[in-house]
Scaffold this active site. Structure first.
Site: not given
Ligand SMILES: NC(=O)c1ccc[n+]([C@@H]2O[C@H](COP(=O)([O-])OP(=O)(O)OC[C@H]3O[C@@H](n4cnc5c(N)ncnc54)[C@H](O)[C@@H]3O)[C@@H](O)[C@H]2O)c1
Length: 266
Positions: A146, A159
């Site tokens: 991130s 985080y």
């Molecule tokens: N959306 C943002 O703004 C953002 C910003 C920076 C980084 N990220 C990173 O991008 C990645 C995806 O984020 P997102 O926004 O799509 O999140 P999201 O919540 O939409 O999706 C996360 C997915 O991971 C799954 N998950 C959660 N815990 C789990 C586990 N223990 N085992 C297996 N699956 C699990 C959830 O069921 C979900 O489908 C993450 O690593 C997040 O940290 C997202």
């Protein structure tokens, strides 16, 4: 530029989520065979059905070592190889976003729960993937960190530091396994318009991030997925050990200067 992921067997952890599902769709369009691995098995199955016979769904809990090993074993049973793993899953709940504040107020259990999934789980997934990729003499690891891993933050101390560890882990893998044909890169999304992220981010914080984003818009899951797909392709064969922020430039400028740019343009 056009590129192909033809036949590349790709695991996407958290593949049913906002960003992960776009990675599955876009890599699938480029010809990859996809393993949608997610804690939310119903959503993973629905996405695999949508993608057709190039995809399967696997129930994964990244907090469990056995579950990660089973994910790799099922992938090999079904597809016979593993070319790419996109370690995208993270512990991202509204409840955790509320509790994960500054270090003075950090509950040790919250810190541990965050690291258990984001850092330990990602490490185990990398390790188990490497056990397959090393004998193959080829493979590609993409770890999702991130842009919050790059700068100080008022909240999300667990985080953001768990994600900083993911970046350094990625460099270690690139260094130890590059000569064995394996590349490892980290992707660092900025605030990305997923349903989940937008639902738990306080309004004022969102406005601040939007103001500090240099592009006129926030990113979408597809903006992150295109970067992941390119890094997975053979056209990216000379790129390893890197951390790519896809954050509309949020992390590269002196805070406040995005707003000031309007003044200097007038
Ligand atoms: N959306 C943002 O703004 C953002 C910003 C920076 C980084 N990220 C990173 O991008 C990645 C995806 O984020 P997102 O926004 O799509 O999140 P999201 O919540 O939409 O999706 C996360 C997915 O991971 C799954 N998950 C959660 N815990 C789990 C586990 N223990 N085992 C297996 N699956 C699990 C959830 O069921 C979900 O489908 C993450 O690593 C997040 O940290 C997202």
């Amino acid at each position: 530029m056009s590129y192909s992921l033809d036949g590349k067997v790709t695991i996407v952890t958290g593949g049913a989520g906002g960003i992960g599902s776009e990675v599955c769709r876009i890599m699938g369009k480029h010809g990859a065979r996809i393993v949608v691995a997610d804690l939310n098995h119903d959503a993973a199955r629905a996405l695999a059905d949508e993608l057709g016979n190039q995809a399967i769904a696997i129930e994964l809990d990244l907090a469990s070592e056995d579950s990660i090993a089973a994910m790799i074993a099922t992938t090999l049973d079904h597809f016979g190889r593993l070319d790419v793993i996109d370690n995208n899953a993270a512990l991202l709940t509204a409840e955790m976003a509320r509790r994960d504040g500054d270090i003075e107020h950090m509950a040790t259990d919250d810190w541990d729960a965050t690291y258990r999934v984001n850092t330990r789980g990602t490490m185990i997934a990398c390790r188990e993937a490497l056990k397959v990729m090393t004998p193959q003499g080829s493979g590609c690891i993409i770890n999702t960190a991130s842009n919050l891993a790059l700068q100080g933050n008022l909240i999300q101390a667990a985080y953001s530091s768990s994600k900083a560890a993911v970046i350094q882990m990625t460099r270690s893998i690139a260094t130890s396994h590059g000569k064995r044909g394996i590349r490892a890169n980290a992707v660092l999304p900025g605030l990305t318009g997923t349903a989940a992220a937008l639902s738990y981010l306080p309004g004022e914080l969102r406005e601040t991030v939007e103001e500090e984003t240099l592009t006129p818009y926030l990113g979408t899951p597809a903006d992150i997925a295109h970067l992941v797909a390119f890094l997975a392709s053979d056209e990216a064969r000379y790129i390893t050990g890197q951390a790519f922020a896809a954050d509309g430039g949020t992390s590269v400028h002196i805070p406040g200067f995005a707003r000031l740019s309007r003044f200097f343009q007038s």
